[in-house]
Design an enzyme around this catalytic site. Structure first.
Site, PDB file in Angstrom:
ATOM      1  CE  LYS A   1     -13.547  -2.105  24.772  1.00 21.55           C
ATOM      2  NZ  LYS A   1     -12.402  -2.495  25.577  1.00 21.55           N
TER       3      LYS A   1
ATOM      4  CB  CYS B   1      -0.984  -0.049   1.171  1.00 25.11           C
ATOM      5  SG  CYS B   1      -2.321   1.137   0.993  1.00 25.11           S
TER       6      CYS B   1
ATOM      7  CD  GLU C   1      -1.320  -5.791   5.785  1.00 22.89           C
ATOM      8  OE1 GLU C   1      -1.120  -6.312   4.672  1.00 22.89           O
ATOM      9  OE2 GLU C   1      -1.321  -4.565   5.964  1.00 22.89           O
TER      10      GLU C   1
ATOM     11  CG  HIS D   1      -3.782  -3.496   3.403  1.00 26.02           C
ATOM     12  ND1 HIS D   1      -2.751  -2.946   4.135  1.00 26.02           N
ATOM     13  CD2 HIS D   1      -4.430  -2.454   2.819  1.00 26.02           C
ATOM     14  CE1 HIS D   1      -2.777  -1.627   4.003  1.00 26.02           C
ATOM     15  NE2 HIS D   1      -3.781  -1.300   3.216  1.00 26.02           N
TER      16      HIS D   1
ATOM     17  CG  ASP E   1       0.656 -12.436  29.575  1.00 28.45           C
ATOM     18  OD1 ASP E   1       0.430 -13.423  28.859  1.00 28.45           O
ATOM     19  OD2 ASP E   1       0.108 -11.331  29.415  1.00 28.45           O
ATOM     20  CB  SER E   2       2.764 -13.038  35.727  1.00 32.21           C
ATOM     21  OG  SER E   2       1.695 -13.756  36.281  1.00 32.21           O
TER      22      SER E   2
ATOM     23  CB  SER F   1      -1.303 -12.031  38.435  1.00 30.45           C
ATOM     24  OG  SER F   1      -1.255 -12.531  37.100  1.00 30.45           O
ATOM     25  N   GLY F   2      -1.004 -15.375  38.567  1.00 32.53           N
ATOM     26  CA  GLY F   2      -1.801 -16.546  38.206  1.00 32.53           C
ATOM     27  C   GLY F   2      -2.265 -16.457  36.760  1.00 32.53           C
TER      28      GLY F   2
ATOM     29  CG  ASP G   1     -45.631 -20.643  51.031  1.00 30.67           C
ATOM     30  OD1 ASP G   1     -45.802 -20.800  49.808  1.00 30.67           O
ATOM     31  OD2 ASP G   1     -45.955 -21.475  51.893  1.00 30.67           O
TER      32      ASP G   1
HETATM   33  P1  XMP Z   1     -12.768  -2.919  29.147  1.00 32.87           P
HETATM   34  O1  XMP Z   1     -13.655  -3.022  30.362  1.00 32.87           O
HETATM   35  O2  XMP Z   1     -12.008  -1.631  29.097  1.00 32.87           O
HETATM   36  O3  XMP Z   1     -11.683  -4.074  29.329  1.00 32.87           O
HETATM   37  O4  XMP Z   1     -13.508  -3.210  27.881  1.00 32.87           O
HETATM   38  C1  XMP Z   1     -10.766  -4.492  28.347  1.00 32.87           C
HETATM   39  C2  XMP Z   1      -9.850  -5.523  28.963  1.00 32.87           C
HETATM   40  O5  XMP Z   1      -9.037  -4.915  29.970  1.00 32.87           O
HETATM   41  C3  XMP Z   1      -9.264  -5.515  31.235  1.00 32.87           C
HETATM   42  N1  XMP Z   1      -9.255  -4.437  32.244  1.00 32.87           N
HETATM   43  C4  XMP Z   1      -8.265  -4.223  33.126  1.00 32.87           C
HETATM   44  N2  XMP Z   1      -7.111  -4.894  33.339  1.00 32.87           N
HETATM   45  N3  XMP Z   1      -6.571  -3.381  35.071  1.00 32.87           N
HETATM   46  C5  XMP Z   1      -6.282  -4.469  34.339  1.00 32.87           C
HETATM   47  O6  XMP Z   1      -5.238  -5.088  34.575  1.00 32.87           O
HETATM   48  C6  XMP Z   1      -7.706  -2.657  34.914  1.00 32.87           C
HETATM   49  O7  XMP Z   1      -7.944  -1.657  35.616  1.00 32.87           O
HETATM   50  C7  XMP Z   1      -8.595  -3.113  33.882  1.00 32.87           C
HETATM   51  N4  XMP Z   1      -9.795  -2.653  33.434  1.00 32.87           N
HETATM   52  C8  XMP Z   1     -10.172  -3.485  32.423  1.00 32.87           C
HETATM   53  C9  XMP Z   1     -10.596  -6.203  31.123  1.00 32.87           C
HETATM   54  O8  XMP Z   1     -10.712  -7.278  32.040  1.00 32.87           O
HETATM   55  C10 XMP Z   1     -10.597  -6.641  29.685  1.00 32.87           C
HETATM   56  O9  XMP Z   1      -9.840  -7.837  29.512  1.00 32.87           O
END
Ligand code: XMP
Length: 522
Positions: A514, A77, A171, A169, A228-229, A224-225, A459
């Protein structure tokens, strides 16, 4: 390595994805990168698209050395316009922007090098167009190798040099054979071996970590569980054993039994040197009376940093006392999309975004950052996790926000409210897993709404709380569709929540996408 030069197109990172998927390692750098200053010698260069028009004042341009260093070049492009500009073609603004599907008719000559670009690609093939500029006249010494009804020069190639330009494109997945075209370029034309796999990554990365940290250096990092971590922690464990110290902060708003489960997996099963800091009372105390979502986030973020730093200092002191020396490194699970976000080209006023670090530890303890996942995409991290024998449950875990259940309990976060949300969420996720839907869903959770509604049990009239169930499908979490949960699964979930979770008499399913709704309720 293939070098991808980014002119700021929204699709640039997808080029990187497709090349990696072809098994070829590549790096994306801003288009302003000087070739002489590269730290590696690329086997080929791809020029991305751009929101700019080539005729704009201040439009970005590549180092002309791209065309003289003797490796194949593919312009996509805007990249095609850039090829033309450097090699003497003429571009003009298209009368009409072209956007959408087009039929590309191929015309490479069998004895011409461009034949390789379209190897095994049928003609015509559907491609995705999105551009304003187009070629008025191909550069001198170029031949046309593909056209669409509206773009006469949709694909061109130099007569003798391996330099190509395509208007579409490849990709994006809308280009039916786009991935194949990119693979043809990097493997067939650049001659890269398709050997970028996660197992080769592990060996290289373990060596890199050991060389970086040295025979005595120590590393600290929060876990954190999340995938990634955990993957980052397991890599560190493999590289330097107990000189890696992991800290899990229990913030009181994790999921049901999550802290114990993470501890069991990381410490007991994976053998990671783990400290659990139980700060749930501190967190919940500070959240008392707070209802504003942003305030909740701030409190949790700041308290996390405080607790983690205190733990880091303690671990550092113990390490020094036992003669192991000071902690020198801070582990961070940064992924490639964050790196791309911070280095990608954003126009002449490019600003470099700095990564969020854990508080002042970097200056305070003079820690250096170590980021073993910074070259990887999320699905590569998952593949790596599987190779590192991390339990499947953890590798495929949905993302969980840092502020946890606190932003899923709407209104005030009390221990009782957290418990209700936890129990409901646990049932919800359990039933999703039983129905075999967990992996199809990108993220799912139960939220506790701050309203009461009337119900009847036996009830008795009840006046209790409402649980909202959220489940979304998304690729990048920037946009998301609500997940069409099967009705029988919803029935089971709703029955179980209302029967098993005291204080709840109504369950709703969220059918908002969203945008405009976000994934989280707060
Ligand atoms: P939203 O609610 O903005 O979320 O559509 C998009 C993604 O981001 C995560 N999320 C967060 N992760 N701290 C985080 O570590 C935050 O304050 C936070 N707010 C939203 C959410 O779970 C989703 O995966």
């Amino acid at each position: 390595t293939v070098l991808i030069l980014d002119f700021g197109s929204q699709y640039s990172h997808l080029i990187t994805r497709r090349v990696r998927e072809a098994g070829v390692y590549c790096e994306l750098l801003p288009c302003t990168q000087k070739i002489a200053e590269l730290k590696f010698r690329p086997k080929g260069v791809i020029l991305s698209g751009s929101p700019f028009s080539i005729t704009d004042e201040g439009a970005p341009h590549v180092d002309p050395e791209v065309f003289t260093m003797g490796v194949p070049v593919l312009g996509i492009c805007y990249g095609l316009q850039e090829v033309a500009r450097n090699l003497g073609g003429e571009t003009s603004l298209a009368v009409k922007r072209e956007y959408g599907h087009a039929e590309l008719h191929l015309d490479p000559q069998a004895d011409h090098h461009s034949f390789k670009l379209f190897q095994d690609v049928p003609s015509p093939t559907i491609v995705w167009m999105s551009h304003g500029d187009h070629l008025e006249r191909p550069p001198q010494d170029f031949v046309v190798i593909g056209s669409t009804p509206t773009s006469e020069y949709a694909a061109v190639a130099h007569e003798s040099l391996p330099i190509y330009g395509i208007q579409f494109h490849p990709e994006v997945t809308h280009s039916a054979d786009g991935a194949l075209i990119l693979r043809n370029f990097v493997v067939g034309i650049c001659g890269c071996e398709a050997n970028w796999t996660m197992s080769s990554f592990i060996d290289k990365e373990l060596e890199r970590i050991r060389a970086l940290v040295g025979p005595h250096g120590s590393v600290i990092g929060a876990v954190s569980g999340g995938v990634d971590s955990t993957v980052a922690a397991v890599l560190m464990k493999r590289a330097i054993g107990d000189r890696f110290h992991a800290v899990l902060v229990d913030n009181g708003v994790m999921r049901l039994n999550e802290c114990e489960q993470v501890k069991k997996t990381l410490a007991d099963n994976l053998g990671i040197n783990l400290t659990v800091a139980d700060a749930s009372e501190l967190f919940l105390g500070r959240l008392k009376g707070v209802t504003d979502p942003e305030k909740k986030r701030k409190i949790i973020g700041n308290t996390f940093v405080e607790v983690f730093e205190a733990e880091a200092h303690k671990i550092d002191a113990v390490s020094q006392q036992s003669g192991l020396g000071a902690i020198e490194w801070l582990l961070q699970g940064t992924l490639y999309p964050d790196v791309i976000e911070s280095i990608s080209f954003k126009g002449p006023s490019a600003t470099i975004k700095s990564h969020h670090n854990v508080g002042g530890l970097l200056e305070d303890m003079r820690l250096k950052l170590i980021e073993p996942l910074r070259e990887l995409f999320k699905d590569e991290v998952r593949a790596l996790g599987a190779l590192l024998e991390i339990p499947e449950d953890l590798v495929w875990r949905h993302p969980f926000p840092g502020p946890g259940i606190a932003i899923r309990v709407l209104g005030e976060v009390t221990p009782e409210q957290v418990q209700i949300a936890r129990l409901a969420d646990n049932i919800y996720i359990d039933e999703i897993k039983k129905a075999g839907l967990y992996r199809q869903i990108s993220q799912a959770y139960a939220a506790l709404l701050p309203v009461r509604s009337v119900g009847v049990m036996g009830d008795q009239r009840t006046y209790e709380q409402v649980i909202a169930l959220r489940a979304v499908e998304t690729k990048d979490f920037m946009t998301a569709d609500w997940f069409p949960m099967p009705v029988d699964v919803l029935k089971r979930i709703s029955n179980r929540i209302i029967n098993e979770v005291k204080g709840v008499n109504r369950v709703l399913y969220d059918v908002s996408s969203k945008p405009p709704s976000t994934i989280e309720f707060e």
